[in-house]
Design an enzyme around this catalytic site. Structure first.
Site, PDB file in Angstrom:
ATOM      1  CD  GLU A   1      -2.532   1.169   2.874  1.00 12.16           C
ATOM      2  OE1 GLU A   1      -3.461   2.250   2.816  1.00 12.16           O
ATOM      3  OE2 GLU A   1      -2.877   0.362   3.270  1.00 12.16           O
TER       4      GLU A   1
ATOM      5  CE  LYS B   1      -4.957 -18.521  13.038  1.00 12.65           C
ATOM      6  NZ  LYS B   1      -4.622 -18.974  12.288  1.00 12.65           N
TER       7      LYS B   1
ATOM      8  CG  ASP C   1      -1.506 -16.864  11.841  1.00 16.18           C
ATOM      9  OD1 ASP C   1      -1.853 -16.234  11.087  1.00 16.18           O
ATOM     10  OD2 ASP C   1      -1.729 -18.441  12.574  1.00 16.18           O
TER      11      ASP C   1
ATOM     12  CG  HIS D   1      -3.172   9.019  -1.043  1.00 15.32           C
ATOM     13  ND1 HIS D   1      -2.927   7.290  -1.024  1.00 15.32           N
ATOM     14  CD2 HIS D   1      -4.212   9.209   1.071  1.00 15.32           C
ATOM     15  CE1 HIS D   1      -2.804   6.835   0.321  1.00 15.32           C
ATOM     16  NE2 HIS D   1      -3.827   8.000   1.453  1.00 15.32           N
TER      17      HIS D   1
END
Length: 409
Positions: free
Chosen positions: A105, A234, A309, A404
Site C-alpha cells: 500500500e 482469527k 500469523d 495520496h
C-alpha cells in the site's frame, strides 16, 4: 530422483500426488517440480516465484506443497523513542526503535513515518502490555444444565491437576486460568496461558488437549471440539475486544500544540474532534468492534515483516484510539485489546523475518522470558499510534487526498 520435469510428469500421469513429492526428492527439487507442473498446466511463468533466498528445507515447518516464495516490498519507519522517560520504568521496549513494515500500500510507510517523527519531536511515547495470555476454548457436550454445573464445579476444584497435566506438555507455557461458560448442554472452558516469547497458538492447543483428556477421564463431559470459537482465533469477536487475547497493549503520547501545528498542520482541537466523530461515533454507528482509523494497516505490515500469523490481524484491529486536549497539548492513545505476537517459532525463523526482528533487537527469546514479545507488542502499538496520528491529522487538515496525489498512489 533429482529431475523436476520427470517428477512433474509423474504427477500429471497420476503416479504421484503433489504432497508426496518430498518423499521422492529433496525439498528444493520438489518445489521446482511443482513449478514445472503449474507452468505446464496454466501457462504461468514462475521464474520469480522460484527465485527465493531461503532454504526450502528450512521452510518445511511453515508450508506444504511449496512452490517458492512470495516477495513484498519492505520499508522502515523511525527511529521512535519509547519508554525513555526516567519516570516511566516498567516498559519492555525502552530506547529508540526502527520498525520494519512490509506492504504493497503506497503512502502507508510515509504516513506512519510522519507520525513517528512527530512522536520523536514530542519527546517519545510510552507503551505498556497491560494483560497477556493466549487462549484456547474447547466445547464439551453434557446432558443438561445440572450436569454442566457439576462439570464447572469439578474444573474449578481441580485447577492444580489441570495445570500439571497441561504444563507437562511444554517447557515454557504456564496455565493462568480457566473461565467456564455454559450454554444449555454445552460447556465451554476458556483456557488462558502465558506462552512467554512465543505467540503460542500451537503450544496452548497441545496443552489444552492434555487437560481435556483429564476432564474426559474424570468427569462425564464429552469433548466435541478442541476449539469451540470462544477462544476466539482469527475472527472478529467481542470477547477478545473485552477480555483480550495474546497481548493487550496501549501506547500513548502527549504532543505540544506548536508541534501539532507545525508538523501536522492542524490543531489539537481539530484532531480530537475528528477522532470523536470518526473513530468513536462513526464506528459505533457502524457497529464496529474497532474504534480506530486504520490500526490494522500498520499491524498487518509489521506482522508480514516480522513473521507473525497474518490472519490474526483481524484480532489486532480490536483497538480504540483516543484523542483529547490536555493542558493545551494533544494527548493521544491507542489501546489494542488482542495483539498476538511472538519472537520465537512460526514465521519468525524465516530469514527475512528474522532479519527484521534483528533490526528491532528482538530475535529469539528474551531475558526474562516473554520480554522480547512484550517489547515487540509495545513497538507495534507505538507504530500503529503514529499511523493513527498521521491519518487523523490528514483528515483534520483536509490533506488526505492531496497526500495520496502527491505520492502518486
Amino acid at each position: 530422483m533429482n529431475d523436476p520435469a520427470a517428477l512433474a510428469a509423474r504427477v500429471r500421469e497420476g503416479d504421484l500426488r503433489l504432497h508426496e513429492l518430498e518423499e521422492h526428492a529433496d525439498p528444493e527439487t520438489a518445489a521446482a517440480a511443482r513449478r514445472k507442473l503449474l507452468e505446464a498446466e496454466t501457462d504461468a511463468d514462475l521464474g520469480t516465484v522460484g527465485d527465493f533466498s531461503f532454504s526450502a528445507g528450512d521452510a518445511e515447518p511453515n508450508i506444504e506443497n511449496m512452490i517458492g516464495g512470495a516477495q513484498l516490498p519492505m520499508g522502515v519507519v523511525g527511529p521512535v523513542p519509547i519508554n525513555t522517560d526516567g519516570d516511566s520504568a516498567g516498559g519492555a521496549a525502552g530506547g529508540e526503535h526502527y520498525l520494519p513494515l512490509a506492504t504493497t500500500e503506497g503512502a502507508l510507510v510515509a504516513s506512519v513515518n510522519r507520525g513517528c517523527s512527530v512522536i520523536r519531536t514530542a519527546g517519545g511515547a510510552n507503551a505498556r502490555v497491560t494483560k497477556s495470555g493466549m487462549t484456547r476454548a474447547p466445547v464439551f457436550r453434557v446432558a443438561g444444565i445440572a450436569e454442566a454445573a457439576e462439570i464447572v464445579e469439578w474444573v474449578q476444584g481441580s485447577i492444580e491437576k489441570l495445570c500439571e497435566k497441561a504444563e507437562g506438555t511444554t517447557n515454557h507455557g504456564e496455565l493462568l486460568d480457566i473461565t467456564p461458560y455454559v450454554v444449555g448442554d454445552n460447556v465451554f472452558l476458556r483456557f488462558r496461558f502465558d506462552s512467554k516469547d512465543a505467540m503460542g497458538m500451537n503450544m496452548v492447543t497441545i496443552a489444552t488437549q492434555a487437560a481435556c483428556d483429564l476432564i474426559e477421564e474424570e468427569t462425564t463431559a464429552s469433548l466435541v471440539a478442541l476449539s469451540g470459537n470462544l477462544c476466539s482465533d482469527k475472527k472478529p469477536a467481542a470477547i477478545n475486544a473485552i477480555e483480550g487475547r495474546g497481548r493487550s497493549v496501549t501506547a500513548d503520547v502527549t504532543i505540544p500544540r506548536e508541534v501539532v501545528e507545525e508538523r501536522l498542520h492542524t490543531t489539537p482541537e481539530a484532531i480530537a474532534e475528528a477522532n470523536t466523530r470518526k473513530n468513536l461515533i462513526g464506528s459505533a454507528k457502524a457497529g464496529s468492534l474497532g474504534f480506530n482509523a486504520h490500526a490494522a494497516n500498520t499491524i498487518a505490515a509489521a506482522f508480514l515483516a516480522t513473521g507473525q500469523d497474518a490472519a490474526q490481524v483481524v484480532e489486532g484491529s480490536n483497538a480504540i484510539t483516543t484523542a483529547e486536549v490536555k493542558d493545551d497539548s494533544l494527548y493521544a492513545s491507542l489501546s489494542i485489546a488482542s495483539l498476538e505476537v511472538g519472537t520465537v517459532g512460526g514465521g519468525t525463523k524465516l530469514p527475512t523475518q528474522a532479519e527484521a526482528l534483528d533490526v528491532l533487537g528482538l530475535s529469539g527469546g528474551g531475558d526474562p522470558p516473554g520480554s522480547n514479545a512484550d517489547a515487540l507488542a509495545e513497538i507495534i502499538a507505538t507504530g500503529a499510534l503514529a499511523g493513527e496520528l498521521s491519518l487523523l491529522a490528514a483528515l483534520a487538515s483536509r490533506h488526505l487526498s492531496s497526500a495520496h496525489e502527491d505520492l502518486g498512489r
